[in-house]
Design an enzyme around this catalytic site. Structure first.
Site, PDB file in Angstrom:
ATOM      1  N   LYS A 136      15.962  -7.774 -12.653  1.00  0.00           N
ATOM      2  CA  LYS A 136      16.535  -9.097 -12.901  1.00  0.00           C
ATOM      3  C   LYS A 136      17.808  -8.978 -13.744  1.00  0.00           C
ATOM      4  O   LYS A 136      18.838  -9.573 -13.419  1.00  0.00           O
ATOM      5  CB  LYS A 136      15.514  -9.986 -13.623  1.00  0.00           C
ATOM      6  CG  LYS A 136      14.170 -10.149 -12.918  1.00  0.00           C
ATOM      7  CD  LYS A 136      14.264 -10.942 -11.651  1.00  0.00           C
ATOM      8  CE  LYS A 136      12.887 -11.348 -11.119  1.00  0.00           C
ATOM      9  NZ  LYS A 136      12.008 -10.220 -10.780  1.00  0.00           N
ATOM     10  N   LYS A 171      11.848 -17.700 -13.901  1.00  0.00           N
ATOM     11  CA  LYS A 171      11.045 -16.564 -13.469  1.00  0.00           C
ATOM     12  C   LYS A 171      10.952 -15.502 -14.554  1.00  0.00           C
ATOM     13  O   LYS A 171      11.877 -15.327 -15.368  1.00  0.00           O
ATOM     14  CB  LYS A 171      11.620 -15.947 -12.188  1.00  0.00           C
ATOM     15  CG  LYS A 171      13.107 -15.630 -12.211  1.00  0.00           C
ATOM     16  CD  LYS A 171      13.577 -15.244 -10.812  1.00  0.00           C
ATOM     17  CE  LYS A 171      15.069 -15.060 -10.728  1.00  0.00           C
ATOM     18  NZ  LYS A 171      15.530 -14.720  -9.369  1.00  0.00           N
ATOM     19  N   ARG A 221      17.196 -10.090   1.957  1.00  0.00           N
ATOM     20  CA  ARG A 221      17.146  -8.739   1.391  1.00  0.00           C
ATOM     21  C   ARG A 221      18.157  -7.884   2.138  1.00  0.00           C
ATOM     22  O   ARG A 221      18.003  -7.608   3.331  1.00  0.00           O
ATOM     23  CB  ARG A 221      15.747  -8.167   1.521  1.00  0.00           C
ATOM     24  CG  ARG A 221      15.620  -6.666   1.247  1.00  0.00           C
ATOM     25  CD  ARG A 221      16.109  -6.250  -0.132  1.00  0.00           C
ATOM     26  NE  ARG A 221      15.470  -6.951  -1.221  1.00  0.00           N
ATOM     27  CZ  ARG A 221      14.295  -6.611  -1.746  1.00  0.00           C
ATOM     28  NH1 ARG A 221      13.638  -5.571  -1.256  1.00  0.00           N
ATOM     29  NH2 ARG A 221      13.786  -7.303  -2.737  1.00  0.00           N
ATOM     30  N   ARG A 236      14.043 -13.940   4.168  1.00  0.00           N
ATOM     31  CA  ARG A 236      12.646 -14.305   3.891  1.00  0.00           C
ATOM     32  C   ARG A 236      12.605 -15.815   3.644  1.00  0.00           C
ATOM     33  O   ARG A 236      13.058 -16.288   2.603  1.00  0.00           O
ATOM     34  CB  ARG A 236      12.136 -13.493   2.705  1.00  0.00           C
ATOM     35  CG  ARG A 236      12.139 -11.993   3.004  1.00  0.00           C
ATOM     36  CD  ARG A 236      12.111 -11.137   1.776  1.00  0.00           C
ATOM     37  NE  ARG A 236      13.303 -11.320   0.960  1.00  0.00           N
ATOM     38  CZ  ARG A 236      13.478 -10.760  -0.234  1.00  0.00           C
ATOM     39  NH1 ARG A 236      12.550  -9.982  -0.740  1.00  0.00           N
ATOM     40  NH2 ARG A 236      14.585 -10.975  -0.899  1.00  0.00           N
ATOM     41  N   ARG A 244       9.407 -20.235  -2.734  1.00  0.00           N
ATOM     42  CA  ARG A 244       9.588 -18.782  -2.734  1.00  0.00           C
ATOM     43  C   ARG A 244       9.623 -18.257  -1.304  1.00  0.00           C
ATOM     44  O   ARG A 244       8.763 -18.595  -0.488  1.00  0.00           O
ATOM     45  CB  ARG A 244       8.448 -18.109  -3.498  1.00  0.00           C
ATOM     46  CG  ARG A 244       8.329 -18.548  -4.933  1.00  0.00           C
ATOM     47  CD  ARG A 244       7.046 -18.033  -5.564  1.00  0.00           C
ATOM     48  NE  ARG A 244       5.859 -18.579  -4.889  1.00  0.00           N
ATOM     49  CZ  ARG A 244       4.611 -18.191  -5.155  1.00  0.00           C
ATOM     50  NH1 ARG A 244       4.395 -17.250  -6.064  1.00  0.00           N
ATOM     51  NH2 ARG A 244       3.590 -18.729  -4.520  1.00  0.00           N
ATOM     52  N   ASP A 284      19.239  -9.035  -3.338  1.00  0.00           N
ATOM     53  CA  ASP A 284      18.713 -10.324  -2.907  1.00  0.00           C
ATOM     54  C   ASP A 284      19.839 -11.343  -2.964  1.00  0.00           C
ATOM     55  O   ASP A 284      20.459 -11.546  -4.022  1.00  0.00           O
ATOM     56  CB  ASP A 284      17.549 -10.760  -3.797  1.00  0.00           C
ATOM     57  CG  ASP A 284      16.288  -9.952  -3.533  1.00  0.00           C
ATOM     58  OD1 ASP A 284      16.265  -9.197  -2.539  1.00  0.00           O
ATOM     59  OD2 ASP A 284      15.324 -10.080  -4.304  1.00  0.00           O
ATOM     60  N   GLU A 292      19.339 -11.028  -7.346  1.00  0.00           N
ATOM     61  CA  GLU A 292      18.648  -9.896  -7.955  1.00  0.00           C
ATOM     62  C   GLU A 292      19.217  -8.597  -7.400  1.00  0.00           C
ATOM     63  O   GLU A 292      19.742  -8.558  -6.285  1.00  0.00           O
ATOM     64  CB  GLU A 292      17.130  -9.932  -7.694  1.00  0.00           C
ATOM     65  CG  GLU A 292      16.396 -11.024  -8.432  1.00  0.00           C
ATOM     66  CD  GLU A 292      14.879 -10.911  -8.273  1.00  0.00           C
ATOM     67  OE1 GLU A 292      14.383  -9.820  -7.883  1.00  0.00           O
ATOM     68  OE2 GLU A 292      14.188 -11.909  -8.536  1.00  0.00           O
ATOM     69  N   ASN A 294      17.528  -4.996  -6.774  1.00  0.00           N
ATOM     70  CA  ASN A 294      16.251  -4.289  -6.777  1.00  0.00           C
ATOM     71  C   ASN A 294      16.468  -2.789  -6.595  1.00  0.00           C
ATOM     72  O   ASN A 294      17.109  -2.362  -5.632  1.00  0.00           O
ATOM     73  CB  ASN A 294      15.359  -4.816  -5.651  1.00  0.00           C
ATOM     74  CG  ASN A 294      15.004  -6.280  -5.845  1.00  0.00           C
ATOM     75  OD1 ASN A 294      14.050  -6.611  -6.532  1.00  0.00           O
ATOM     76  ND2 ASN A 294      15.794  -7.163  -5.249  1.00  0.00           N
TER      77      ASN A 294
END
Length: 333
Positions: A136, A171, A221, A236, A244, A284, A292, A294
């Site tokens: 994050k 979050k 993603r 997604r 979400r 993301d 984000e 990752n």
């Protein structure tokens, strides 16, 4: 085990550090896809968990590893050929694929892996880079591409952010798969309770972002391998009134070509992150905003491959081979 010829690209033996193999959902697991492609190329595989890493003064970092082979079956997908304690520097590559949370034990594992690097091991992603890019908080470095974002444990600051933006997402910093994510709309309903819960009454730092309506078209993603974007992402898409899009939270994954904005973000960040030892990164992106970065165990290999025919695992192993050859050329052999 009898010795086998070294696979192309200098990858004869690879150690995978991950969650227990029996927990893998092989129909979608990206680490499994990596292992399957490595095995297809003749690479000998071993696996261990972070708990199996070990160091003692005067000795190299070792792990209690299981030599495994893939069976090709859907159920019992691997067979253990033997178990032994092995030095990490004896492998051609070590893949750190432990899923979050990035807790104290994960932190300790990166230090053990970094010591193994000092002894000659080649670890991907690099342990120091994993520590330097919490998934994050790494966003702060790339704020030009981010939506309005706040990192704080202050309830007062969060209330002011909500008053400014009206519709927000809150979050935890150590979550994955959409766990612990809340949306608070303009009416502010339950904002106090959400803040108290996530910050543990001001003792835990969280992230707050302006809600992005483009989530309706998916939380994308975007995979970056060896600094180069994969040309397809997995959008997604939230289902059933969910906010979400994470697949673990019931989102529907739809593979699609990268948009112009996706390409722009991925090409701007990819080379910089790769230069730091991040062979695989999952960005993301919602709409045109990066949300984000990752780096621990980015996923979506299989979904993208199944829907587009683009072999993500093959691209990854190609990049891994290139990185190992480059490291050997620089004297890391």
């Amino acid at each position: 085990m009898p010795e086998t010829p070294t696979a192309p690209g200098g990858l004869g033996r690879v150690l995978v550090v991950a969650d227990p193999l029996h927990t893998f959902a092989t129909y979608k697991d990206s680490t499994f896809a990596m292992m399957r492609e490595l095995a297809r190329r003749g690479v000998r595989l071993a696996a261990c968990e972070p708990a199996h890493l070990h160091w003692r003064r005067g000795e190299p970092v070792t792990a209690l590893v299981r030599e495994v082979e893939l069976t090709g079956a859907a159920g019992d997908w691997f067979r253990v050929l033997g178990q032994r304690r092995a030095a990490l520097h004896d492998f051609d590559a070590v893949l750190m694929r432990k899923d979050p949370p990035f807790d104290a034990e994960y932190f300790y594992a990166t230090h053990l892996l970094q010591q193994a690097e000092r002894e000659g091991a080649r670890v991907f992603n690099r342990p120091a880079a994993l520590r330097d890019h919490p998934e994050k908080l790494a966003l702060m470095e790339f704020a030009d591409w981010a939506p309005p974002t706040l990192v704080t444990r202050s309830a007062e600051a969060i209330r002011a952010f909500h008053a400014e933006h009206g519709d927000i997402i809150l979050k935890p910093l150590d979550g994955m798969g959409g766990r612990g994510i809340f949306r608070v709309g303009p009416d502010g309903l339950n904002l106090g309770a959400v803040v108290e819960t996530l910050t543990q009454h001001g003792h835990t730092t969280i992230m707050v972002q302006r809600f992005l309506p483009a989530i309706a078209q998916g939380d994308k993603r975007v995979l970056v391998i060896g600094g180069e974007p994969v040309p397809y992402c997995l959008a997604r898409i939230p289902q059933g009134g969910e906010v979400r899009g994470n697949l673990a939270a019931g989102g529907r994954g739809v593979a699609q070509p990268l948009s112009e904005a996706d390409w722009g973000i991925a090409r701007a960040l990819g080379p910089r992150l790769a230069a730091r030892g991040l062979l695989l990164v999952g960005l993301d992106i919602i709409g045109e905003h990066l949300t984000e970065v990752n780096v621990t165990s980015p996923t979506c290999f299989q979904e993208i491959t199944q829907q587009t025919g683009f072999d993500v695992a093959a691209r990854f192993v190609d990049a891994l081979q290139a990185a190992v050859v480059a490291a050997a050329a620089e004297g890391g052999a």
